[in-house]
Design an enzyme around this catalytic site. Sequence first.
Site, PDB file in Angstrom:
ATOM      1  CB  CYS A 168      37.486  43.981 -28.533  1.00 18.81           C
ATOM      2  SG  CYS A 168      38.884  43.294 -29.434  1.00 18.81           S
ATOM      3  CB  SER A 169      41.215  47.153 -24.882  1.00 21.20           C
ATOM      4  OG  SER A 169      41.679  45.909 -24.442  1.00 21.20           O
TER       5      SER A 169
END
Length: 297
Positions: free
Chosen positions: A84-85
């Site tokens: 989950c950047s």
Amino acid sequence: ARGPSTFIPLGELPQEEGESSLHQLLESFVSAGRVDHVAMVMGLHPQYLSSFWKTQYLLLRMDGPLPYHKRHYIAIMAAARHRCSYLVGVHMGEFLQVGGDPAWLRGLHCAPKKLRNLNEINKLLAHRPWLITKEHIEALLKPGEDSWSLAELVQALVLLTHYHSLASFVFGCGIKPKEDQDVGNSCWAPSPHSDSSPASDDSMGGSGDTDAMQEVEVLMERMKLLQENQLEEEGVTQEEMATRFELEKTESLLVPSSDILDPSLQSNIRCFLEDPEFGYKDFTRRGEQAPPTFRAQ
């Protein structure tokens, strides 16, 4: 699409200058002086947003055994496990704001050993929590230079599970980074069919189509094996075969695509991962012994 979410039209979201009670709520909990995209989307349900922000404020800002910069680093570790950047980028910024050492952001290998020791339990909690045993807890609490106190470990585990869950919300709502969020080239959810991936020059089918075809071929192979096994087994009903087909189909959707693990696409996340290939595996399959589960009150 404009706005904080890929899926929700901007006009449907509450605006910062909108409803006064919601505006006050958002102002109360956003220390940076601006509303982030998670809050804007969650503002569709103000009561839920209120509970969420109070919880997050308690975890990250209030008294507790862990210093603030370590709390944000644990959030980065948890979000990175799910690629989950968006959350990795948010908490890299928060980590620096509260005085964290920029060298730690080069990767997990640059963090203190005490934090690196959380890696094993982080990956298990993220992908196969039923495999956690009391030995995992004992190893972290074992007296020594890099040991955790019980209070520290409880807060760390709550942070890990909180951000594993929040990563699902970010992906499920298509949360996009703010325009001024500078977290490198890969600050988008790692969808194999994301609009952020480079477009193919071949109009007859890009890499996404190729991946889809490969996934179908793999699924067909597995179905063929099931049919061959059915011929060898006696007394397998059509209903049971249908169930097995559905199980294979579901499991094939849960296997991460190869491009998610591509280091060139996820460099700012991969540096926080050890054993990046470790992922979800079905808890128990028909005919296999269920793994022992660890229950603690």
